[in-house]
Write an enzyme that holds these catalytic residues in place. Sequence first.
Site, PDB file in Angstrom:
ATOM      1  N   ASP A  64       1.993  24.606 -61.662  1.00 34.45           N
ATOM      2  CA  ASP A  64       2.226  23.790 -61.236  1.00 34.45           C
ATOM      3  C   ASP A  64       3.683  23.192 -61.586  1.00 34.45           C
ATOM      4  O   ASP A  64       3.244  22.988 -62.679  1.00 34.45           O
ATOM      5  CB  ASP A  64       0.733  22.311 -60.744  1.00 34.45           C
ATOM      6  CG  ASP A  64       1.198  21.789 -59.712  1.00 34.45           C
ATOM      7  OD1 ASP A  64       1.704  21.474 -58.851  1.00 34.45           O
ATOM      8  OD2 ASP A  64       0.936  20.315 -59.868  1.00 34.45           O
ATOM      9  N   GLU A  88       6.063  26.819 -60.043  1.00 34.86           N
ATOM     10  CA  GLU A  88       6.342  25.918 -58.865  1.00 34.86           C
ATOM     11  C   GLU A  88       7.884  25.316 -59.049  1.00 34.86           C
ATOM     12  O   GLU A  88       7.808  24.497 -60.345  1.00 34.86           O
ATOM     13  CB  GLU A  88       5.529  25.395 -58.721  1.00 34.86           C
ATOM     14  CG  GLU A  88       5.721  24.127 -57.352  1.00 34.86           C
ATOM     15  CD  GLU A  88       5.283  22.828 -56.905  1.00 34.86           C
ATOM     16  OE1 GLU A  88       5.155  22.087 -55.853  1.00 34.86           O
ATOM     17  OE2 GLU A  88       4.984  22.744 -58.298  1.00 34.86           O
TER      18      GLU A  88
HETATM   19  C1  GLC Z   1       2.278  20.390 -56.498  1.00 33.33           C
HETATM   20  C2  GLC Z   1       1.593  21.143 -55.526  1.00 33.33           C
HETATM   21  C3  GLC Z   1       1.168  19.650 -54.913  1.00 33.33           C
HETATM   22  C4  GLC Z   1       0.747  18.489 -55.445  1.00 33.33           C
HETATM   23  C5  GLC Z   1       1.783  18.115 -57.602  1.00 33.33           C
HETATM   24  C6  GLC Z   1       1.507  17.255 -58.101  1.00 33.33           C
HETATM   25  O1  GLC Z   1       4.094  20.526 -56.167  1.00 33.33           O
HETATM   26  O2  GLC Z   1       2.153  22.277 -54.519  1.00 33.33           O
HETATM   27  O3  GLC Z   1       0.525  20.230 -54.098  1.00 33.33           O
HETATM   28  O4  GLC Z   1       0.382  17.595 -54.940  1.00 33.33           O
HETATM   29  O5  GLC Z   1       2.230  19.456 -57.748  1.00 33.33           O
HETATM   30  O6  GLC Z   1       0.738  17.742 -58.632  1.00 33.33           O
END
Ligand code: GLC
Length: 525
Positions: free
Chosen positions: A211, A269
Amino acid sequence: MTHAAGAPWWANAIFYQVYPRSFADSNGDGVGDLDGVSAHLDHLSQLGIDAIWLNPVMVSPMADHGYDVADPRDVDPLFGGLVALDRLIAEAHARDIRITMDLVPNHTSSAHAWFQAALATAPGSAARQRYIFRDGLGPDGEIPPNNWVSVFGGPAWTRITEPDGTPGQWYLHLFDAEQPDINWDNPEAFEDLEKTLRFWLDRGVDGFRIDVAHGMAKPPGLPDMANPDIEMLTLDDDDPRFNHDGVHAIHRGIRSVLDDYPHAVTIGEIWVFENEDFAKYLRPDELHMGFNFRLVRAEFDATDIREAIENALAAASLADASPTWTLSNHDVEREVTRYGDGATGLARARAMAMVMLALPGAMFLYNGEELGLPNVDLPDEVLQDPVWERSGHTERGRDGCRVPMPWTGDAPPFGFSSNPDTWLPMPAAWASLTVERQLADPDSTLAFFRTILQLRRRRFHFTDYDVEWLQLRDDAVAFLSGGVLCVLNTGSTALPLPPGEFLTASAPLVGGELAPDSAAWIATD
Ligand code: GLC
């Protein structure tokens, strides 16, 4: 999956994202759980997926539905605890389905023991050094330390009350106030993450989706943002909150642990759109793969789509990494709705699924995509995403793409749960979209996904990550990949198809030609 000899299992794999709250509820509390996932593994086997990516299931107060982790080495009882995860790993592995989990290293929950200790001790304490605490500006420290905004809206800083009852320091949270950012300059951050990585890998997990993998490291001095009015949930390439160079040392650390588990994969991500910057995350000693969000951002337009694909391929190729593709996830509007909703949106979503599945690289499908689910317009009173509150009720947030999956029957909760009070309400109109109903209909979106996933497995022979472009018409996208020609018609008139063995199309041909808003695959070998 067919791929170049010696390529790792994930190189051309189909990942299926399970949003655990919304997949299937085994115990009737209205919230999906891990035994619910185990109970529906046949659905996933029959689709023909290689791996599951589970959104976070660790212990959490669920302020951001699991992305606020209070104990990173345990499963929340809401999802069935560690035993339910062990069962899922065993049952998925028995079907040759791998399990990857979400890992949240940028922040913890405010309920995490570390943060509670930070609040209980004085400024400057060792416990405070695990987070990003600063004194405020102004005569009484009443102004936040800089102008950073939270991705969910409002300031990225919250002021605490000191243990002695006086107004105190501020702490940084790039997301919700219940998600304080960890201070990654503190070596304890990595020591603890290493424990977490090994904990799950030793339990049989096959890798992690990481994440906010472009977060974590913060620039020294925390300089102001040039553009604090940035639209929520969009990120600029020159945003000081993200993509600071120091993040790469953290990824090298993570990789050094992963190298002890050669079967396991990391997918970051990475909301970074400069190809050179994106590719840095995929160097041989960093992440194995990175989510590329260009297809999510592309309009249903031939030029836009081709550019998105070319850029994503170029970014991965700079690092000699496997490209990744996704059309949707739990953070964005579902593609059926993005592409125009109704019959047009669905036709385009099906066509885009064929474009995506024709590409070399790893695929990420989001639960419900195989049913053609649209986003749901939910009433104000049921909204749960912290974005709704933090934006002062100006942004509705992401709940509309997180509504539970419809499985069986004619009325909500459609076999998702035995409890009609599901955590988000399910629309009655989804009676026609249940798995059960679609299994009985050879023209359903589910039947279509099964066909194209099977064809990808059988007919595409990927030997590299290149595609060869063909110019058919300005409103068409056409490329050869793995021995198959994919043609997409984004225009308003039918498109004659090039010669070859017709494999399938996302909509019936019209007079032998490709209908608008549809795609076809043609074998050329
Ligand atoms: C990422 C996740 C999202 C979350 C954020 C904070 O973007 O995909 O769902 O709210 O991180 O952890």
